[in-house]
Scaffold this active site. Structure first.
Site, PDB file in Angstrom:
ATOM      1  N   ASN A  13      19.394 -19.325  11.781  1.00 53.10           N
ATOM      2  CA  ASN A  13      18.646 -20.357  11.050  1.00 53.10           C
ATOM      3  C   ASN A  13      19.024 -21.677  11.696  1.00 53.10           C
ATOM      4  OD1 ASN A  13      17.554 -22.197   9.301  1.00 53.10           O
ATOM      5  ND2 ASN A  13      18.892 -21.693   7.565  1.00 53.10           N
ATOM      6  N   LYS A  15      17.893 -24.591  11.163  1.00 47.42           N
ATOM      7  CA  LYS A  15      17.816 -25.763  10.271  1.00 47.42           C
ATOM      8  C   LYS A  15      17.087 -26.903  11.001  1.00 47.42           C
ATOM      9  CE  LYS A  15      21.812 -23.971   7.886  1.00 47.42           C
ATOM     10  NZ  LYS A  15      22.988 -24.213   7.064  1.00 47.42           N
ATOM     11  N   HIS A  98      16.362 -21.063   0.747  1.00 43.35           N
ATOM     12  CA  HIS A  98      17.688 -21.443   1.251  1.00 43.35           C
ATOM     13  C   HIS A  98      18.320 -22.450   0.284  1.00 43.35           C
ATOM     14  CE1 HIS A  98      20.822 -23.116   3.762  1.00 43.35           C
ATOM     15  NE2 HIS A  98      20.741 -22.006   4.484  1.00 43.35           N
ATOM     16  N   GLU A 100      19.842 -25.079   0.779  1.00 43.69           N
ATOM     17  CA  GLU A 100      19.557 -26.488   1.098  1.00 43.69           C
ATOM     18  C   GLU A 100      18.212 -26.903   0.532  1.00 43.69           C
ATOM     19  OE1 GLU A 100      20.281 -26.040   5.275  1.00 43.69           O
ATOM     20  OE2 GLU A 100      22.418 -25.797   4.855  1.00 43.69           O
ATOM     21  N   GLU A 170      24.237 -16.019   0.513  1.00 44.74           N
ATOM     22  CA  GLU A 170      24.887 -17.165   1.138  1.00 44.74           C
ATOM     23  C   GLU A 170      25.611 -17.982   0.068  1.00 44.74           C
ATOM     24  OE1 GLU A 170      22.938 -18.184   5.155  1.00 44.74           O
ATOM     25  OE2 GLU A 170      21.939 -19.351   3.634  1.00 44.74           O
ATOM     26  N   GLY A 176      28.071 -24.162   6.217  1.00 45.33           N
ATOM     27  CA  GLY A 176      28.333 -25.351   7.025  1.00 45.33           C
ATOM     28  C   GLY A 176      29.689 -25.982   6.748  1.00 45.33           C
ATOM     29  N   SER A 216      29.029 -19.775   7.425  1.00 42.50           N
ATOM     30  CA  SER A 216      30.102 -19.900   8.418  1.00 42.50           C
ATOM     31  C   SER A 216      30.443 -18.569   9.090  1.00 42.50           C
ATOM     32  CB  SER A 216      31.355 -20.544   7.799  1.00 42.50           C
ATOM     33  OG  SER A 216      31.051 -21.829   7.283  1.00 42.50           O
TER      34      SER A 216
HETATM   35  P1  13P Z   1      26.405 -21.932   8.710  1.00 42.37           P
HETATM   36  O1  13P Z   1      26.482 -20.654   9.495  1.00 42.37           O
HETATM   37  O2  13P Z   1      26.271 -23.149   9.585  1.00 42.37           O
HETATM   38  O3  13P Z   1      27.490 -22.036   7.693  1.00 42.37           O
HETATM   39  O4  13P Z   1      25.027 -21.862   7.891  1.00 42.37           O
HETATM   40  C1  13P Z   1      24.753 -20.734   7.187  1.00 42.37           C
HETATM   41  C2  13P Z   1      23.357 -20.840   6.702  1.00 42.37           C
HETATM   42  O5  13P Z   1      23.057 -21.638   5.844  1.00 42.37           O
HETATM   43  C3  13P Z   1      22.351 -19.962   7.305  1.00 42.37           C
HETATM   44  O6  13P Z   1      21.164 -20.021   6.598  1.00 42.37           O
END
Ligand code: 13P
Length: 255
Positions: A13, A15, A98, A100, A170, A176, A216
């Site tokens: 992903n 982002k 997601h 976010e 997640e 992140g 992560s």
């Molecule tokens: P990270 O791997 O950067 O923690 O992000 C995970 C994520 O949100 C994948 O959708």
């Protein structure tokens, strides 16, 4: 992973990262590194990078996904993109719900469900994200919340359509942050998701659904996370922006 009954899927992903030119360069770098993988390999990229990604991935085992989709087929929805628009561009997967988007853009369990149904109707595979915040975990709500989010997302989805569903667990506190869930926490969370699917569709069907872990996951911890029976792959943020790191994760899922 349990490859006997379900597919291992590693999805990046990206982002809000990469221009079209950078997309072409990164996919060209990744292609030889992930060739021959014994898992599905997906890159979910920003809308503006889809054309470049589809072109760069041609002839390889990399499939392209989007990071969101609207639930209406067309109309006055400024800034949104429909499922049909995505499939017309060669997109096969889409990330939905997601954290976010839930956190910053008002995504709710209802809109996650509507987007999921729209994606499935268009023939996309939906990667539906669920996950608890640290506060919810500390209050002891993880199981209740993961089951609730999973069931809400899958409302009105048929057992047949479930073939095109991936759920990504997640934990919000692991995204992140560099803080990864332990392999046991990932396995437990994914297990709650699978139990929710079993409660809706039966145990046998639930054993066929790919449930990813995300938060992560990286080249160092992928092996351990993916060794767990309920962890059928990963949804990778930061590490999917580095060809070498991403390919190490793909190789871990190919074992
Ligand atoms: P990270 O791997 O950067 O923690 O992000 C995970 C994520 O949100 C994948 O959708």
């Amino acid at each position: 992973m349990n490859k006997a009954t379900r597919k291992a899927v590693i999805a990046g992903n990206w982002k809000m990262n990469k221009t079209p030119a950078e997309t072409t360069a990164l996919i060209n770098e990744m292609k030889p590194l992930v060739a021959g993988a014994d898992c599905d390999v997906v890159l979910c990229v920003p809308f503006v990078d889809i054309a470049a990604a589809v072109e760069a991935a041609k002839g390889s085992n990399i499939k392209i996904g989007a990071e969101n989709v609207h639930f209406k087929a067309s109309g006055a929805y400024t800034g949104e993109v429909s499922a049909e628009m995505l499939t017309a561009c060669g997109v096969e997967y889409v990330v939905i719900g997601h954290s976010e988007r839930r956190q910053y853009f008002g995504e709710t369990d209802q809109t996650v469900n509507l987007r999921t149904l729209a994606a499935l109707s268009a023939g996309l595979t939906a990667i539906v994200c669920v996950g608890e915040t640290l506060e919810q975990r500390e209050l002891g709500y993880t199981e209740t919340l993961l089951k609730y989010q999973t069931k809400m997302a899958l409302t009105n989805v048929s057992a047949e359509q479930l073939k095109n569903i991936i759920i990504a667990y997640e934990p919000v506190w692991a995204i992140g942050t560099g803080v990864t869930a332990t392999a046991e926490q990932a396995d437990e969370g994914n297990g709650f998701v699978r139990e929710a699917i079993a409660e809706m569709f039966g145990k046998e069907v639930s054993e066929t659904v790919t449930v990813q872990y995300g938060g992560s996951m990286n080249a160092k911890n992928a092996d351990e996370l993916l060794s767990k029976v309920n962890v059928d792959g990963g949804l990778i943020g930061g590490a999917s922006l580095k060809a070498e790191d991403f390919s190490v994760i793909v190789k871990a899922a190919s074992k």
